[in-house]
Design an enzyme around this catalytic site. Structure first.
Site, PDB file in Angstrom:
ATOM      1  N   ASP A 251       0.858  -1.179   0.000  1.00 11.54           N
ATOM      2  CA  ASP A 251       0.000   0.000   0.000  1.00 11.54           C
ATOM      3  C   ASP A 251       0.896   1.231   0.000  1.00 11.54           C
ATOM      4  O   ASP A 251       1.442   1.620   1.024  1.00 11.54           O
ATOM      5  CB  ASP A 251      -0.909  -0.034   1.241  1.00 11.54           C
ATOM      6  CG  ASP A 251      -2.092   0.903   1.094  1.00 11.54           C
ATOM      7  OD1 ASP A 251      -2.127   1.687   0.126  1.00 11.54           O
ATOM      8  OD2 ASP A 251      -2.999   0.845   1.951  1.00 11.54           O
ATOM      9  N   GLY A 252       1.082   1.811  -1.185  1.00 11.21           N
ATOM     10  CA  GLY A 252       2.016   2.923  -1.313  1.00 11.21           C
ATOM     11  C   GLY A 252       1.373   4.148  -1.940  1.00 11.21           C
ATOM     12  O   GLY A 252       1.928   5.227  -1.907  1.00 11.21           O
ATOM     13  N   LYS A 253       0.210   3.963  -2.551  1.00 14.44           N
ATOM     14  CA  LYS A 253      -0.523   5.063  -3.203  1.00 14.44           C
ATOM     15  C   LYS A 253       0.422   5.910  -4.049  1.00 14.44           C
ATOM     16  O   LYS A 253       0.344   7.139  -4.060  1.00 14.44           O
ATOM     17  CB  LYS A 253      -1.278   5.884  -2.157  1.00 14.44           C
ATOM     18  CG  LYS A 253      -2.310   5.030  -1.408  1.00 14.44           C
ATOM     19  CD  LYS A 253      -3.199   5.799  -0.481  1.00 14.44           C
ATOM     20  CE  LYS A 253      -4.282   4.934   0.147  1.00 14.44           C
ATOM     21  NZ  LYS A 253      -3.805   3.801   0.956  1.00 14.44           N
ATOM     22  N   ARG A 254       1.310   5.238  -4.777  1.00 11.95           N
ATOM     23  CA  ARG A 254       2.269   5.942  -5.615  1.00 11.95           C
ATOM     24  C   ARG A 254       1.558   6.617  -6.781  1.00 11.95           C
ATOM     25  O   ARG A 254       0.511   6.151  -7.255  1.00 11.95           O
ATOM     26  CB  ARG A 254       3.344   4.977  -6.117  1.00 11.95           C
ATOM     27  CG  ARG A 254       4.206   4.392  -4.993  1.00 11.95           C
ATOM     28  CD  ARG A 254       4.906   5.491  -4.204  1.00 11.95           C
ATOM     29  NE  ARG A 254       5.969   4.983  -3.360  1.00 11.95           N
ATOM     30  CZ  ARG A 254       5.909   4.898  -2.032  1.00 11.95           C
ATOM     31  NH1 ARG A 254       4.819   5.268  -1.376  1.00 11.95           N
ATOM     32  NH2 ARG A 254       6.949   4.460  -1.339  1.00 11.95           N
TER      33      ARG A 254
END
Lengths: 312, 312
Positions: B104-107
């Site tokens: 979960d990095g929401k890059r």
């Protein structure tokens, strides 16, 4: 305050430029790569060591002429742990040379997680009761606003507590930025206008002595008309302007993000500086070995270009 | 394909749950922390070693009952380089236990930079002509859509090339998610509906044998009405559902993100599992030393709760 330090550094160097440090391995001259690969191997470590050497030589060559650098986290994460060591070392080296470091990470998440990101880059991490340590230490961070204010507040809190800054994406420089950002709401406002209104409002409590806020915005040079409008909505926001040079934005386009006081924006250049030695403008004058001098020449050319467009 | 592997693992374990590994140091039981601090010091390294030990014990206790884990990058970045080593080790350990790992990095970034992020987590990094290496290696990544399709395309490309998945933020679980996501356009569609339309369209080429796409979406359990609508727009998207438990979403709320085939969504729980030993439900039954057993008990309770709401 972050924003006062940034402005003073821009004025001192008479240069509203930030140099993006996005060191793709193909940007790094062969003699640096070969040395690093020989010592550390053709692997993530070797590539990261090459990047550190490249960045340091670049910084040595330009630090007295630019106020800030902007390492883009993606180009370090792509080399894994070793790449993040290169990021950290680059930030520390740039700071030791008096440069302001803006980490371009476009981080974003819900409240408690945004807090963790904020601690990662701007604040401090609690280890055990009372014991804290800094994870990465930069002066400012770019953040993405899709989640609304509770994803932004923790960053603003750390800007206050630790004298840091953020730049919130408003209108990005890429071609498809309009797919979401240009949608027009029932109130006849585009999303980027709505976002700009929020940035203006959120930034007020962090206004420094020159009338600008440590809560800034990102507006691409590739959208000069929108930039003019956004400049008027976010009167006190410092605008980080990507898209100059390689992406097609001109100095005139960038000028739309500045205020009449000659302040209010800082223009990013990455590839055009890092790869100046490969460019049409400089490749006949500088060999690959002289890449850092080529970068300096490009920094000086860009400075003049911007200052001319700003009428100074 | 990623999505087929995910579905098969969900079916095999009869459990549409992903356990979030967001290991704040205060979640880690004292006996683990003390051991790590004693060996490595009260610093980022000590905290990270405590997190690795905590995560591994959690994974050992639940891996046969859940199909996937979701480490949240922010909670590793906040411990700097050491924290990212903990992230990497956690991912590798989870994979060795047959778990699917969703980072979960929401890059998010513009095209070429999104490509670098995609290489960091899903693809491979080029070191030198022909030599490539993986930086971090996970099965899927969350991404943020503020920049439009050219910031998403590189991830989709690597999903195709490397059998990976992405989950695009559509309607997030936090209170202020509506500030941007609920804005209504001139065409009388909310931003989250528009985004859902894009996710549906972008995901089509990656549809697997069960009719679902490796391009999924994030829709919070805290917005069950919106979830119903979004489910109907993104017929083939697998929906990652945060917000169950600690954030207030119920199993009934989560059910709105599933299709009639009982598939189509995977529900995240982080704190409620990691801190089960501190919860009202379990704290009388399990001491701190038995935190991993408490986590397993909570996983089984949640599985039953979800399956009951789904009528199975």
């Amino acid at each position: 305050m972050f924003i006062d330090r940034l402005i003073e550094s821009i004025q001192e160097k008479n240069n509203p430029t930030v140099v993006g440090l996005d060191p793709k391995i193909e940007y790094v001259p062969a003699f640096i790569k070969e040395r690093a690969f020989k010592e550390y191997g053709k692997n993530l470590k070797g590539a990261s060591e090459a990047i550190i050497a490249f960045n340091k030589m670049l910084i040595d060559s330009i630090y007295d002429e630019v106020p800030a650098v902007k390492p883009q986290l993606a180009y370090y994460e792509m080399y894994g742990i070793e790449g993040l060591i290169a990021f950290d070392e680059t930030c520390k080296y740039a700071k030791s040379k008096g440069l302001i470091v803006i980490a371009d990470g476009k981080r974003n998440d819900i409240g408690t997680t945004a807090e963790a990101y904020s601690k990662s880059f701007l604040g401090e991490t609690e280890i055990d009761d009372g014991v804290t340590q800094k994870a990465f230490d930069v002066d400012a961070l770019t953040v993405s606003p899709y989640l609304g204010i509770d994803g932004i507040k923790p960053f603003i809190q750390d800007c206050t507590n630790f004298d840091k800054g953020i730049f919130i994406l408003v209108k990005t420089s890429n071609k498809s930025s309009g797919q979401l950002q240009d949608l027009v709401t029932e109130q006849c406002k585009s999303i980027y206008e709505v976002m700009a209104g929020y940035v203006h409002e959120w930034g007020k409590p962090l206004t420094g002595k020159y009338g600008y806020s440590s809560v800034g915005a990102v507006v691409g040079a590739t959208y000069p008309n929108q930039a003019k409008l956004l400049r008027s909505i976010m009167k006190n926001a410092y605008i980080l302007v990507p898209g100059y040079g390689a992406q097609g934005g001109t100095a005139r386009d960038c000028a739309n993000s500045f205020n009449r006081d000659g302040l209010g924006a800082i223009v990013n250049a990455s590839r055009s500086v890092m790869c100046a030695y490969k460019s049409e403008t400089w490749k006949n004058e500088y060999t690959e070995e002289k890449f850092a001098e080529a970068a300096r020449a490009e920094v000086l050319r860009m400075k003049e270009d911007l200052n001319a467009a700003l009428g100074r």
